[in-house]
Design an enzyme around this catalytic site. Sequence first.
Site, PDB file in Angstrom:
ATOM      1  N   GLY A  55       0.784  -1.234   0.000  1.00 24.04           N
ATOM      2  CA  GLY A  55       0.000   0.000   0.000  1.00 24.04           C
ATOM      3  C   GLY A  55       0.811   1.276   0.000  1.00 24.04           C
ATOM      4  O   GLY A  55       0.397   2.297  -0.543  1.00 24.04           O
ATOM      5  N   ASP A 114      -6.076   2.599   9.838  1.00 25.47           N
ATOM      6  CA  ASP A 114      -7.507   2.300   9.957  1.00 25.47           C
ATOM      7  C   ASP A 114      -7.770   1.897  11.406  1.00 25.47           C
ATOM      8  O   ASP A 114      -7.974   2.748  12.265  1.00 25.47           O
ATOM      9  CB  ASP A 114      -7.862   1.218   8.931  1.00 25.47           C
ATOM     10  N   GLY A 116      -5.472   0.506  13.217  1.00 20.49           N
ATOM     11  CA  GLY A 116      -4.177   0.665  13.877  1.00 20.49           C
ATOM     12  C   GLY A 116      -3.530  -0.652  14.254  1.00 20.49           C
ATOM     13  O   GLY A 116      -2.414  -0.688  14.767  1.00 20.49           O
ATOM     14  N   THR A 118      -2.314  -3.108  12.379  1.00 20.99           N
ATOM     15  CA  THR A 118      -1.105  -3.428  11.609  1.00 20.99           C
ATOM     16  C   THR A 118       0.094  -2.690  12.191  1.00 20.99           C
ATOM     17  O   THR A 118       1.138  -3.295  12.484  1.00 20.99           O
ATOM     18  CB  THR A 118      -1.297  -3.018  10.126  1.00 20.99           C
ATOM     19  N   ASP A 170      -5.439  -0.181  -2.512  1.00 22.00           N
ATOM     20  CA  ASP A 170      -6.093  -1.120  -3.428  1.00 22.00           C
ATOM     21  C   ASP A 170      -7.419  -1.641  -2.916  1.00 22.00           C
ATOM     22  O   ASP A 170      -7.739  -1.560  -1.735  1.00 22.00           O
ATOM     23  CB  ASP A 170      -5.180  -2.333  -3.634  1.00 22.00           C
TER      24      ASP A 170
HETATM   25  P1  IMP Z   1      -5.362  -1.471  10.101  1.00 26.21           P
HETATM   26  O1  IMP Z   1      -4.504  -2.565  10.635  1.00 26.21           O
HETATM   27  O2  IMP Z   1      -6.831  -1.700  10.363  1.00 26.21           O
HETATM   28  O3  IMP Z   1      -4.934  -0.075  10.508  1.00 26.21           O
HETATM   29  O4  IMP Z   1      -5.296  -1.602   8.539  1.00 26.21           O
HETATM   30  C1  IMP Z   1      -4.349  -1.021   7.805  1.00 26.21           C
HETATM   31  C2  IMP Z   1      -4.286  -1.690   6.461  1.00 26.21           C
HETATM   32  O5  IMP Z   1      -5.584  -2.060   5.948  1.00 26.21           O
HETATM   33  C3  IMP Z   1      -3.727  -0.684   5.495  1.00 26.21           C
HETATM   34  O6  IMP Z   1      -2.321  -0.781   5.426  1.00 26.21           O
HETATM   35  C4  IMP Z   1      -4.413  -1.057   4.213  1.00 26.21           C
HETATM   36  O7  IMP Z   1      -3.656  -2.043   3.540  1.00 26.21           O
HETATM   37  C5  IMP Z   1      -5.737  -1.660   4.605  1.00 26.21           C
HETATM   38  N1  IMP Z   1      -6.841  -0.662   4.525  1.00 26.21           N
HETATM   39  C6  IMP Z   1      -7.548  -0.146   5.545  1.00 26.21           C
HETATM   40  N2  IMP Z   1      -8.466   0.720   5.090  1.00 26.21           N
HETATM   41  C7  IMP Z   1      -8.329   0.757   3.748  1.00 26.21           C
HETATM   42  C8  IMP Z   1      -8.996   1.509   2.691  1.00 26.21           C
HETATM   43  O8  IMP Z   1      -9.902   2.321   2.896  1.00 26.21           O
HETATM   44  N3  IMP Z   1      -8.549   1.264   1.425  1.00 26.21           N
HETATM   45  C9  IMP Z   1      -7.545   0.393   1.140  1.00 26.21           C
HETATM   46  N4  IMP Z   1      -6.894  -0.309   2.091  1.00 26.21           N
HETATM   47  C10 IMP Z   1      -7.282  -0.133   3.379  1.00 26.21           C
HETATM   48 MG    MG Z   2      -1.378  -2.011   3.827  1.00 23.96          MG
END
Ligand code: IMP
Ligand code: MG
Length: 189
Positions: A55, A114, A116, A118, A170
């Site tokens: 990403g 999103d 957090g 990850t 993506d």
């Molecule tokens: P988290 O662990 O929920 O913060 O997710 C982060 C990862 O989810 C990002 O690095 C993206 O790869 C993916 N992601 C979260 N929201 C979106 C979005 O709206 N569009 C595309 N990818 C997303």
């Molecule tokens: Mg990502």
Amino acid sequence: MTDCCTQKSKMPRLGEVLISRDRIAERVKALADEICHCYGGQENSELVIVALMTGSLVFLADLIRQLPLRVRVAIMVVSNYPGRSTSAEGVRINYDIQENIAGKDVLVVDDIFDTGQTLRAVVDLLEKRGVRTIRICVLLKKLIARSENLQPDFVGFEIPNKFVVGYGLDYDNLFRNHPEIAVLDIEHG
Ligand code: IMP
Ligand code: MG
């Protein structure tokens, strides 16, 4: 209408443009200035950028070219499977960095913050390797309530809680090459 056309018309497509190319370019330059201001004063120091793939690919390419610092770039490939009970279970490291980061200043770069989960898992992992400092830079941050006790240090844009694509982000590995950030249109696909 053939089966082929019927199938095609159901594919998700690009919706409303949320952030234009010009706004992205302007903000990436300003973010690079913020980062330089933060790290630039440290003589003889190196910054290790740990970029989360795939990403952050486009953002990373634009950001590092605006950083007149001594920078090393390391790649990590991570996937998150939301819905698992803890972030450690949900986040998988598919490819780890090859750089020794002990005693180094590390800046983790990702496309979007999103839940957090990850970044929480990645920061926990990298901290155990004895980094000197660790900070987070994301292009986008969704305006949602989060359970993770973590905040990015550098944020490009705060956006509503919508699924966005383009500029590296993506849907099913599509739309990364679109130069703007747009909302994914599933309803009218
Ligand atoms: P988290 O662990 O929920 O913060 O997710 C982060 C990862 O989810 C990002 O690095 C993206 O790869 C993916 N992601 C979260 N929201 C979106 C979005 O709206 N569009 C595309 N990818 C997303
Ligand atoms: Mg990502």
